[in-house]
Design a protein around this motif. Structure first.
Motif, short mmCIF file in Angstrom:
data_model
loop_
_atom_site.label_atom_id
_atom_site.label_comp_id
_atom_site.label_asym_id
_atom_site.label_seq_id
_atom_site.Cartn_x
_atom_site.Cartn_y
_atom_site.Cartn_z
N PHE A 147 -42.55 50.08 -45.51
CA PHE A 147 -42.90 50.94 -44.39
C PHE A 147 -41.98 52.15 -44.32
O PHE A 147 -40.77 52.03 -44.49
CB PHE A 147 -42.81 50.16 -43.08
N GLY A 148 -42.55 53.33 -44.06
CA GLY A 148 -41.74 54.53 -43.90
C GLY A 148 -42.37 55.73 -44.57
O GLY A 148 -43.35 55.60 -45.33
N GLU A 149 -41.80 56.90 -44.30
CA GLU A 149 -42.33 58.14 -44.84
C GLU A 149 -41.27 58.93 -45.61
O GLU A 149 -41.51 60.08 -45.99
CB GLU A 149 -42.90 59.01 -43.71
N SER A 150 -40.10 58.36 -45.83
CA SER A 150 -39.07 59.06 -46.59
C SER A 150 -39.49 59.17 -48.05
O SER A 150 -40.33 58.40 -48.53
CB SER A 150 -37.73 58.32 -46.50
N ILE A 315 -35.25 55.05 -40.47
CA ILE A 315 -34.44 54.13 -39.66
C ILE A 315 -35.03 54.02 -38.26
O ILE A 315 -35.22 52.92 -37.74
CB ILE A 315 -32.98 54.62 -39.60
N PHE A 316 -35.31 55.17 -37.66
CA PHE A 316 -35.84 55.16 -36.30
C PHE A 316 -37.27 54.65 -36.26
O PHE A 316 -37.67 53.94 -35.34
CB PHE A 316 -35.75 56.56 -35.68
N MET A 317 -38.06 54.99 -37.28
CA MET A 317 -39.45 54.50 -37.34
C MET A 317 -39.48 52.98 -37.41
O MET A 317 -40.26 52.31 -36.74
CB MET A 317 -40.17 55.11 -38.54
N LEU A 318 -38.59 52.42 -38.24
CA LEU A 318 -38.50 50.96 -38.35
C LEU A 318 -38.03 50.35 -37.05
O LEU A 318 -38.54 49.32 -36.61
CB LEU A 318 -37.54 50.59 -39.49
#
Length: 450
Positions: A147-150, A315-318
């Motif tokens: 999960f994530g967009e980085s 980090i914040f999205m998680l």
């Protein structure tokens, strides 16, 4: 069979680079394909981004493009099936053959057989649909490992998707808590073995007394109707660096066995191995602590799982995802993060990675009295504590240097100060700061003993 697109979940989209508007393009459009022809590679970049997932046919027959430029685009595009158009004699060119082998699902030599082309692009459209539906399935399972967009997590998702469809063994490396087991499960769920067993083996818990390769043979065995024992599925060898020498040899023997060779007279194995390690296995090989041959057998496709601090705003999205999960699980009102808590989350280095983030958000969800999570709900060092920690590290490093230089100069302050490029007064000040008392007699007596 002429490819029809009306019943597809998305219309057939095709980009033709360097192709004239030929009869086969008209035939594709009549069959429901949405096509776009272009000759400029920069324009092709934007079109491929917009059209993806799509088929891309590139005409190399007239040498209008740099093959390297096309290869670069083929390498970076996702969900694009490349087909090359060449002259038959170009098959004698190594670069052309290498490009086709590395990046293309098929090729055609001019003149293009229209019906054959229609069948090929229709089949590839179907493959794109399968890939797209599989990818939606895996990313919709709240798999926090992916999960994530980085940039780093997008690259990880792409590598997982690419390797999952193959049979090669995979080697996962990364710090503790980065989610290597979740990545291994994603690889399994996207593979042809997804309906078979996925078994995690903690290599640190195995001993030399374990039955030979029992963890390979029996953990995924399914008894077939005809009585044949067939082991199939995926095995994750977690902390593979902790395998004993004996089990390293057993595993190597299994991997070196010829294809379809049996472990027992009535058994057959079709097992994919994913190994994971948080340590420097290459260094262990150099030190003779891990089998070189086994390392190369396991390390067929290497994936380095990024640390949480490398994932930026992920980090914040998680944290938001975890907060929603735990607030529901514990029936709390926590739903948002205060500004100071956001800054704390983004500033912290997360040595425990995603696992540590999960524990911290779980704690915060339990402690929050209202709907807002504040900085004090986390058990993390404050900004002042972080500064103090950095100061301590600096002081310890300074002390180590002073002691080392004094030892080099056998307690002689003047020569040690000269070596450090400071005055004697500064040297004594530093010694007093760290409570270091040079004892020349100690160094001299040591010298006499030598």
């Amino acid at each position: 069979m002429v490819a029809q697109c009306q019943n597809k979940s998305f219309n057939g989209r095709l980009v033709a680079i360097g192709c004239n508007y030929e009869p086969w393009i008209a035939l594709l459009e009549q069959s429901g394909w949405k096509t776009h022809c272009c000759y400029d590679l920069r324009t092709a970049d934007s079109i491929l981004d917009e059209y993806s997932p799509c088929i891309c046919i590139v005409d190399l027959s007239n040498n209008d493009f740099s093959l390297n430029s096309i290869a670069l685009r083929a390498n970076k595009t996702k969900h694009v099936k490349w087909i090359a158009v060449i002259k038959k004699e170009q098959l004698q060119t190594d670069a052309i053959c290498q490009f086709i082998n590395n990046f293309c699902v098929d090729y055609f030599s001019v003149p293009i057989p229209s019906n054959h082309l229609l069948e090929t692009v229709g089949h590839q459209l179907g493959m794109l649909e399968i890939e797209a539906s599989s990818w939606v399935e895996i990313t919709s399972q709240h798999d926090m490992g992916l999960f994530g967009e980085s940039k780093s997590i997008k690259q990880l998702r792409d590598m997982v998707r690419r390797v999952a469809s193959t049979d090669v063994n995979v080697f996962l490396t990364g710090e503790n808590g980065t989610g290597k087991e979740l990545i291994a499960k994603s690889i399994h769920n996207l593979s042809k073995r997804k309906n078979a067993a996925f078994v995690t083996v903690n290599c640190g818990s195995l001993s030399k007394d374990d039955e030979k390769v029992a963890f390979l043979r029996t953990s995924t065995a399914d008894l077939k109707e005809d009585g044949e024992l067939r082991a199939t599925g995926t095995i994750l060898l977690d902390n593979v660096e902790e395998l004993s020498k004996e089990l390293q040899d057993e595993l190597l023997n299994y991997l070196q066995a010829p294809a379809n060779d049996t472990l027992e007279d009535d058994s057959h194995c079709d097992i994919r191995i994913v190994a994971s390690s948080s340590s420097d296995l290459e260094n262990a090989v150099l030190n003779g602590e891990f089998s070189k041959e086994l390392f190369y057998r396991l390390n067929v496709f290497h994936i380095k799982v990024p640390t949480l601090r490398e994932r930026g705003s992920d980090i914040f999205m998680l944290a938001e995802k975890f907060l929603a999960k735990f607030a529901t699980e514990y029936s709390t009102m926590a739903s948002t993060f205060s500004e100071d808590s956001k800054q704390l989350l983004l500033r912290y280095s997360w040595p425990g990675n995603v696992r540590e983030l999960i524990n911290q958000v779980k704690r915060a969800a339990l402690l929050a009295e209202g709907n807002e999570v504040r900085a004090e709900h986390f058990d993390l060092p404050s900004k002042a504590n972080l500064k103090q920690s950095l100061r301590n590290i600096k002081d310890e490093a300074e002390k180590d240097v002073l002691v080392a230089v004094l030892e080099t100069h056998r307690g002689q302050v003047a020569s040690a100060a000269k070596d450090l490029g400071v005055s004697r007064a500064t040297m004594y000040r530093l010694l007093n700061k760290h409570n270091i008392v040079p004892d020349v007699r100690h160094y001299n007596s040591s010298f006499m003993r030598e």
